[in-house]
Design a protein around this motif. Structure first.
Motif, PDB file in Angstrom:
ATOM      1  N   CYS A  41       0.855  -1.182   0.000  1.00  0.00           N
ATOM      2  CA  CYS A  41       0.000   0.000   0.000  1.00  0.00           C
ATOM      3  C   CYS A  41       0.897   1.240   0.000  1.00  0.00           C
ATOM      4  O   CYS A  41       1.736   1.391   0.888  1.00  0.00           O
ATOM      5  CB  CYS A  41      -0.906  -0.013   1.226  1.00  0.00           C
ATOM      6  SG  CYS A  41      -1.940   1.456   1.343  1.00  0.00           S
ATOM      7  N   PRO A  42       0.733   2.139  -0.973  1.00  0.00           N
ATOM      8  CA  PRO A  42       1.605   3.312  -1.057  1.00  0.00           C
ATOM      9  C   PRO A  42       1.449   4.291   0.106  1.00  0.00           C
ATOM     10  O   PRO A  42       2.361   5.058   0.383  1.00  0.00           O
ATOM     11  CB  PRO A  42       1.199   3.976  -2.376  1.00  0.00           C
ATOM     12  CG  PRO A  42       0.531   2.917  -3.166  1.00  0.00           C
ATOM     13  CD  PRO A  42      -0.117   2.021  -2.158  1.00  0.00           C
ATOM     14  N   VAL A  43       0.312   4.290   0.787  1.00  0.00           N
ATOM     15  CA  VAL A  43       0.107   5.252   1.875  1.00  0.00           C
ATOM     16  C   VAL A  43       0.178   4.622   3.260  1.00  0.00           C
ATOM     17  O   VAL A  43       0.175   5.336   4.254  1.00  0.00           O
ATOM     18  CB  VAL A  43      -1.249   5.990   1.710  1.00  0.00           C
ATOM     19  CG1 VAL A  43      -1.250   6.817   0.450  1.00  0.00           C
ATOM     20  CG2 VAL A  43      -2.407   5.018   1.733  1.00  0.00           C
ATOM     21  N   CYS A  44       0.260   3.314   3.345  1.00  0.00           N
ATOM     22  CA  CYS A  44       0.321   2.621   4.634  1.00  0.00           C
ATOM     23  C   CYS A  44       1.744   2.146   4.876  1.00  0.00           C
ATOM     24  O   CYS A  44       2.419   1.710   3.953  1.00  0.00           O
ATOM     25  CB  CYS A  44      -0.626   1.421   4.647  1.00  0.00           C
ATOM     26  SG  CYS A  44      -2.310   1.856   4.220  1.00  0.00           S
TER      27      CYS A  44
ATOM     28  N   THR B 267       0.444  -4.602   3.027  1.00  0.00           N
ATOM     29  CA  THR B 267       0.112  -4.871   1.630  1.00  0.00           C
ATOM     30  C   THR B 267      -1.276  -4.309   1.345  1.00  0.00           C
ATOM     31  O   THR B 267      -2.023  -3.967   2.274  1.00  0.00           O
ATOM     32  CB  THR B 267       0.123  -6.378   1.329  1.00  0.00           C
ATOM     33  OG1 THR B 267      -0.908  -7.010   2.094  1.00  0.00           O
ATOM     34  CG2 THR B 267       1.475  -7.007   1.622  1.00  0.00           C
ATOM     35  N   VAL B 268      -1.618  -4.245   0.091  1.00  0.00           N
ATOM     36  CA  VAL B 268      -2.948  -3.772  -0.304  1.00  0.00           C
ATOM     37  C   VAL B 268      -4.014  -4.703   0.265  1.00  0.00           C
ATOM     38  O   VAL B 268      -5.092  -4.256   0.676  1.00  0.00           O
ATOM     39  CB  VAL B 268      -3.039  -3.661  -1.847  1.00  0.00           C
ATOM     40  CG1 VAL B 268      -4.447  -3.367  -2.311  1.00  0.00           C
ATOM     41  CG2 VAL B 268      -2.083  -2.594  -2.356  1.00  0.00           C
TER      42      VAL B 268
ATOM     43  N   ALA C 166      -8.369   4.128   1.845  1.00  0.00           N
ATOM     44  CA  ALA C 166      -9.162   4.415   0.648  1.00  0.00           C
ATOM     45  C   ALA C 166      -8.389   4.043  -0.615  1.00  0.00           C
ATOM     46  O   ALA C 166      -8.968   3.478  -1.561  1.00  0.00           O
ATOM     47  CB  ALA C 166      -9.546   5.898   0.626  1.00  0.00           C
ATOM     48  N   LEU C 167      -7.081   4.323  -0.617  1.00  0.00           N
ATOM     49  CA  LEU C 167      -6.280   3.992  -1.794  1.00  0.00           C
ATOM     50  C   LEU C 167      -6.205   2.478  -1.996  1.00  0.00           C
ATOM     51  O   LEU C 167      -6.303   1.986  -3.120  1.00  0.00           O
ATOM     52  CB  LEU C 167      -4.875   4.585  -1.676  1.00  0.00           C
ATOM     53  CG  LEU C 167      -3.946   4.315  -2.850  1.00  0.00           C
ATOM     54  CD1 LEU C 167      -4.516   4.868  -4.151  1.00  0.00           C
ATOM     55  CD2 LEU C 167      -2.575   4.894  -2.594  1.00  0.00           C
ATOM     56  N   ALA C 168      -6.050   1.737  -0.911  1.00  0.00           N
ATOM     57  CA  ALA C 168      -5.987   0.275  -1.019  1.00  0.00           C
ATOM     58  C   ALA C 168      -7.314  -0.281  -1.540  1.00  0.00           C
ATOM     59  O   ALA C 168      -7.327  -1.190  -2.370  1.00  0.00           O
ATOM     60  CB  ALA C 168      -5.634  -0.345   0.322  1.00  0.00           C
ATOM     61  N   ARG C 169      -8.422   0.262  -1.061  1.00  0.00           N
ATOM     62  CA  ARG C 169      -9.730  -0.197  -1.568  1.00  0.00           C
ATOM     63  C   ARG C 169      -9.868   0.116  -3.057  1.00  0.00           C
ATOM     64  O   ARG C 169     -10.388  -0.687  -3.828  1.00  0.00           O
ATOM     65  CB  ARG C 169     -10.866   0.452  -0.766  1.00  0.00           C
ATOM     66  CG  ARG C 169     -11.026  -0.137   0.619  1.00  0.00           C
ATOM     67  CD  ARG C 169     -12.329   0.289   1.269  1.00  0.00           C
ATOM     68  NE  ARG C 169     -12.487   1.735   1.388  1.00  0.00           N
ATOM     69  CZ  ARG C 169     -12.074   2.472   2.420  1.00  0.00           C
ATOM     70  NH1 ARG C 169     -11.474   1.890   3.444  1.00  0.00           N
ATOM     71  NH2 ARG C 169     -12.269   3.774   2.445  1.00  0.00           N
TER      72      ARG C 169
END
Length: 149
Positions: A46-49, A53-54, A60-63
């Motif tokens: 996940c780019p923001v976490c 992982t996604v 919200a980005l992962a979803r």
């Protein structure tokens, strides 16, 4: 004539059970779309976490990334094509496991090379110890060994 009919019935029953068993086995092995989405999402960070992982993240980005994965899988794209898409969007850092090239290649080579070096050192040490013990056994007057009575 009746014997032929009995033989057909005798073969039909096991064949029916075989077909039912194969159908159940294939249904159990078939991956659902959700399973395939999860399998791809596990391979993307996940780019923001931080460190998730996604598949693990609920941001919200992962979803949104999971929805894109689902759309691409439904469109018939392969998991590799989907991973390449996200690498194009976010760079190599989006991959949960680095690709074996460049500096990351060392990460893949280091464990087996380290294991081989450790085995080679252990074999050399054991041979040296055995050689030293054999020399001491062949020379009973050696000062390194106490006299035997």
């Amino acid at each position: 004539m009746e014997a032929v009919a009995r033989a057909r019935r005798a073969c039909a029953v096991p064949a029916l059970f075989l077909l039912i068993g194969l159908g159940l086995a294939s249904a159990a092995c078939a991956q659902t779309l959700d399973d395939r989405v999860y399998a791809v999402a596990r391979q993307l960070m996940c780019p923001v976490c931080q460190g998730q992982t996604v598949a693990e993240s609920d941001s919200a980005l992962a979803r949104e990334m999971k929805a894109i994965i689902r759309q691409k899988l439904e469109a018939g794209e392969t998991p590799d094509q989907i991973l390449h898409y996200f690498v194009g969007q976010f760079g190599d850092s989006v991959l949960a496991e680095p690709r074996p090239r460049g500096a990351a290649f060392i990460l893949y080579l280091a464990p087996p090379l380290g294991l081989a070096a450790g085995v080679a050192i252990a074999v050399a040490a054991i041979r040296r110890w055995r050689g030293r013990a054999a020399r001491l056994d062949s020379n009973p007057d050696s000062p390194a060994r106490p006299p035997t009575s």
